[in-house]
Scaffold this active site. Structure first.
Site, PDB file in Angstrom:
ATOM      1  N   PHE A 189       0.853  -1.189   0.000  1.00  0.00           N
ATOM      2  CA  PHE A 189       0.000   0.000   0.000  1.00  0.00           C
ATOM      3  C   PHE A 189       0.890   1.240   0.000  1.00  0.00           C
ATOM      4  O   PHE A 189       1.853   1.307   0.760  1.00  0.00           O
ATOM      5  CB  PHE A 189      -0.917  -0.008   1.226  1.00  0.00           C
ATOM      6  CG  PHE A 189      -1.938  -1.109   1.192  1.00  0.00           C
ATOM      7  CD1 PHE A 189      -3.187  -0.898   0.614  1.00  0.00           C
ATOM      8  CD2 PHE A 189      -1.645  -2.359   1.705  1.00  0.00           C
ATOM      9  CE1 PHE A 189      -4.117  -1.920   0.562  1.00  0.00           C
ATOM     10  CE2 PHE A 189      -2.579  -3.394   1.654  1.00  0.00           C
ATOM     11  CZ  PHE A 189      -3.818  -3.165   1.074  1.00  0.00           C
ATOM     12  N   GLU A 190       0.521   2.213  -0.799  1.00  0.00           N
ATOM     13  CA  GLU A 190       1.413   3.348  -1.024  1.00  0.00           C
ATOM     14  C   GLU A 190       1.754   4.139   0.227  1.00  0.00           C
ATOM     15  O   GLU A 190       2.787   4.786   0.289  1.00  0.00           O
ATOM     16  CB  GLU A 190       0.814   4.291  -2.071  1.00  0.00           C
ATOM     17  CG  GLU A 190      -0.493   4.913  -1.624  1.00  0.00           C
ATOM     18  CD  GLU A 190      -1.056   5.881  -2.676  1.00  0.00           C
ATOM     19  OE1 GLU A 190      -1.625   5.386  -3.647  1.00  0.00           O
ATOM     20  OE2 GLU A 190      -0.924   7.091  -2.493  1.00  0.00           O
ATOM     21  N   ALA A 191       0.880   4.109   1.233  1.00  0.00           N
ATOM     22  CA  ALA A 191       1.147   4.908   2.432  1.00  0.00           C
ATOM     23  C   ALA A 191       2.169   4.257   3.354  1.00  0.00           C
ATOM     24  O   ALA A 191       2.662   4.899   4.281  1.00  0.00           O
ATOM     25  CB  ALA A 191      -0.144   5.185   3.185  1.00  0.00           C
TER      26      ALA A 191
END
Lengths: 330, 254, 330, 254
Positions: free
Chosen positions: B48-50
């Site tokens: 996930f990008e975060a």
């Protein structure tokens, strides 16, 4: 197609010159002084009209809700704002002041308006479609790299995204040629915010902070910002911080103010502490659709509230918070 | 029986092979990855990008940064750490949601109308431009209609093949990447190797090429042997409904 | 003075092209496969003659001693080597093979020869003054940034050191002009080692690793390297790794081999585990002064030893190790 | 009574004010910082280049990366994190050890003789070039003799004022930095504001300017009112000997 251009035409809101920032950081002293203060004092002292503000966490996760509410209540205006996946934090500032003034007028945008799977904010959309906010486009990574460059103390870092797109065209990035490979790279300029609002799990009185779960861009943001206001779920002793030096994410010399705010990210999600209050977030989104209902909503939950503890109270108080704790930790 | 979203998710999940790495957003892409893990690809590594890396997702995340994305994860890290794994070539797939799309797989999620005076403002790139620039293969899952499938996107937020063969590399993007499949409620599309234009790879049961073309604002190609999309199996549907999305947040409530 | 030059004249030993590295990383699969193997297997499989090798930790702290010894015993030659504060690790490789061959012939040097407060290595000095090693100069930070650039997937990053000095002149850095400020910056090229040797506190079978204490440059090094061999004090379950995702420093998809080597950093210091064995390190330094004594020393402690466990044994075994544990944790 | 090293450490420690930040190496610089903390500067924040930030040093570190540098530290971090705090201007002092030095405070720790065929090879920059480039004020502590204090360094490893006024900025180095004091066994030197050349600030008890000049390979200046260096106090010596370096690793065994 924009690959033949080499400079984005978007506005650059902040000075990327590391020597200007260095002159500021040189005077930032007193790592080990007591910085504990109230939310209202912290915002009064470190957020000024016209400042460029950045919000930590990730939109609806580990955001400094209490500090953001206070910025609205203290009616700061003409702010610049950095939004890499800014969602509920954006929504709070997009509300504007009680007297109808806009909070921010300049925006570095990577992801705005939306609340991810929850839908789009009608108020944020109205604001952004009003033409009253000057916008510069970025990607999430590019904006994170702008903090990285500032934290590093260099005027830019190169990245390999944004190339060939309109996102670049409307940014303030510059295409450069790699001196080693001859390839095109995107130079993203350092972003030194005037002030960052960051919520953390634990801090000592000096501002040595611990974060659990993802750090998003806060490692860099806390170092890049000229001033940092931290709100913390818990205040711990410096002895406790020293008992596990690996757990420290933000060192005190970056921090100006420490506020003790349990549930300070509510209605956002705080990893390991409490889940997001989807009911309240939905109510906020719903209220935005009707201008009158929205005004009443803001009066009740934001403008008419004396402090963050009161907000928690009218949102369901201890019972609701206990439920969100269970949701997070089941 | 199954609905269009269930079909899309099942078809998408099959594209993710075991041992691969994939960056996903919330919603259908995340559901497809979860389904793949629970069927043929237990070793699929989801990022996930975060900052969440390889969680044991207890439920569908609401945000790509919420704590579900690090629930019993292998690592809770930063946005840069995840994005840089992509940038240095370690992420096989980027899995993006719906947007305005053109024949080269370029995506718009920024504005409808002129940028300076937009009729509609959307969220912007988020991490989509980064993912699509860095990951080897971009998967796109979206509804299929002429408002979305357009001759020219109003704003090129996220790169597909840009203007065609060689354009990504000429722009400086990492070589060898680009869109791989577009999965809609009508068909699965790929991209012609020579022209980089979108072409129908398989038609969903009951669909004709003409119906798909009719819902597309640009000229579609088709591969030599267009197949019928294999419909969801009983097993896929059961897992999707019972384990991946029991509350019907994405596939709709039953 | 060299400020008028814009390219260092030192040799660039590795290709900074991120697309070349990307093509390699694309084929690196199997994050979640069992990678546990012996030290000799790991070195046999992943360290080849001519490879460019980097050593994790900090010279005499958290170094992968067992892996380094094995590289010497397997007589790898013609290696490239990266040394940001490389001290005892350097000393081990500088010994050369049993048959008198040099292990490395190309060196990116930031800090070499010395063992910090302990003094200079006579053998390292002989080697470096022989003219047989091709050298390129860097600073500690510049070399760390070369790993950072590679880990980031870009061909260079800009830094503000090395400027105006002979260190720059003998480096392979390039002076560039900042597109935003017009200032001179030093572009340091990405360094993608063929293989990194990193010692950690804990790893699971897949290579998800935890490090305590300082991480030095290993966060970046593990990501920058085409192959990574990890040696670990303890092998833990993946369940244990998943119980605290914040503690993971190196994700499995970067790692090729995991070796279980308790005391694997001995005679170096391992934070929270054992202090450095200053007696043995002094004996090593002293032995180097006399070529004959040195040969006997190497026969006893390195060439003639069948495995790392035997080395620990002849260095004092459990008794000595327990003492070093006490020293670290008193 | 006290020896030269004790004098140098005591004099050096007084330059570090309370609340300041300092990056130090092992040996005399670290001893000076520890002494400052135990006397007038309890809030002096000490950073080690390998990643240790503000430890409660239990004993003299042997390496700037050993575990003593993170003993009850505020943070155990990375080399980049520490160096970047310096690069962005948050580190007041860099405290470097001995080396070949010229009138502009340029340091050599790389080679004696020609670089390609050196007579003697030394360790190289380590973090010294970075520290001296980034920190606001560089302090140097070294023995004073003509082999060390030379007209021209054989190799300019670490920047002082380079060729003189404005040269650091012209080279691209952060503006406003540079060497601040050189502390030797004979005297304390500063740098002339106009010429950037080294000048005697204070003479150690019993020393004359001529003696110092005699041991220096370049022409030394002197400030208008050269003072006598204030010798170590009883208190400083006691703390240095009993608490900072009880084993006499740096100050010598008694």
């Amino acid at each position: 197609m924009t690959s033949s251009e080499n400079t984005g035409r978007g506005p650059l809101f902040t000075d990327p010159d590391p020597d200007v920032a260095r002159a500021f950081f040189r005077e930032k002293k007193g790592a080990l002084t007591d910085k504990l203060m109230s939310v209202s004092d912290a915002v009064a002292r470190f957020v000024h009209d016209g400042d460029y503000v950045a919000s930590g966490g990730f939109g609806g996760n580990r955001i400094a809700t209490a500090l953001l509410h206070e910025v609205v209540r203290q009616e700061r205006t003409n702010l610049g704002f950095a939004g890499h996946t800014t969602t509920h934090d954006f929504q709070i500032l997009a509300a504007g002041t009680r007297t109808g003034k806009q909070i921010f007028s300049r925006l570095d945008a990577a992801y705005i308006l939306g609340l991810e799977a929850r839908g789009l904010s009608a108020q944020a959309r109205r604001l952004m479609e009003s033409g009253e906010v000057e916008v510069c486009e970025w990607t999430n990574y590019a904006l994170a790299c702008r903090f990285r460059a500032a934290a590093t103390g260099v005027p830019f870092v190169p990245v390999r995204s944004m190339l060939g797109t309109d996102t670049f065209r409307e940014s303030a990035a510059k295409e450069i040629e790699c001196p080693f490979t001859g390839k095109s790279l995107m130079a993203v300029p350092a972003l030194y915010p005037d002030v960052a609002l960051i919520h953390v799990h634990e801090s000592d009185l000096f501002g040595n902070c611990r974060i659990r779960g993802i750090t998003v861009a806060d490692w860099d943001l806390s170092r890049a910002s000229k001033h940092v206001i931290v709100s913390a779920e818990r205040i711990v002793s410096t002895d406790e911080i020293r008992s596990d030096p690996n757990a420290t994410a933000i060192p005190a010399f970056c921090v100006d103010a420490v506020c003790h705010v349990p549930y300070g990210s509510y209605p956002g999600n705080m990893a390991g502490e409490y889940f997001s209050d989807e009911v309240h977030l939905k109510a906020w989104l719903d209220a935005e659709r009707d201008v009158e209902a929205y005004r009443a909503f803001l009066d009740k939950y934001l403008y008419g509230v004396d402090c963050f503890e009161s907000y928690l109270e009218i949102c369901g108080g201890e019972e609701r918070l206990a439920e969100l704790r269970r949701l997070e930790n089941n | 029986m199954y609905n269009a979203m269930e079909l899309m998710i099942c078809v998408a999940s099959r594209l993710l092979e075991d041992g691969a790495t994939v960056g996903v957003g919330t919603g259908a892409p995340c559901a497809a990855a979860m389904l793949a893990q629970k069927t043929h690809a237990p070793g699929l590594l989801v990022a996930f990008e975060a900052g969440g890396l390889a969680p044991m997702l207890p439920a569908m995340p609401i945000s790509v940064g919420d704590s579900r994305t690090t629930y019993r994860a292998l690592m809770a890290t930063s946005m840069c750490d995840i994005m840089e794994a992509c940038q240095r070539g370690m992420m096989d797939y980027a899995f993006l949601g719906g947007a305005q799309i053109d024949a080269y797989g370029n995506l718009n999620s920024t504005v409808i109308g002129d940028y300076k005076k937009p009729r509609v403002r959307f969220p912007g790139s988020g991490g989509a431009n980064d993912f699509a620039s860095f990951c080897w293969r971009t998967l796109i899952i979206t509804q299929h209609d002429r408002r979305r499938f357009v001759e020219e996107v109003d704003f090129l937020t996220t790169p597909g093949f840009l203007t065609g063969p060689g354009a990504r590399e000429a722009a400086g993007l990492p070589s060898g990447g680009g869109p791989y499949r577009v999965i809609t409620d009508l068909a699965v599309m790929s991209f012609d190797e020579d022209t980089c234009r979108m072409q129908v790879e398989s038609l969903h049961p009951g669909m004709t090429f003409e119906q798909v073309q009719e819902n597309t604002g640009f000229e579609l190609g088709q591969v030599a042997d267009v197949k019928e999309t294999v419909p969801p199996t009983e097993e896929e549907l059961n897992i999707l409904r019972d384990e991946v999305d029991p509350d019907g947040l994405i596939i709709g409530r039953s």
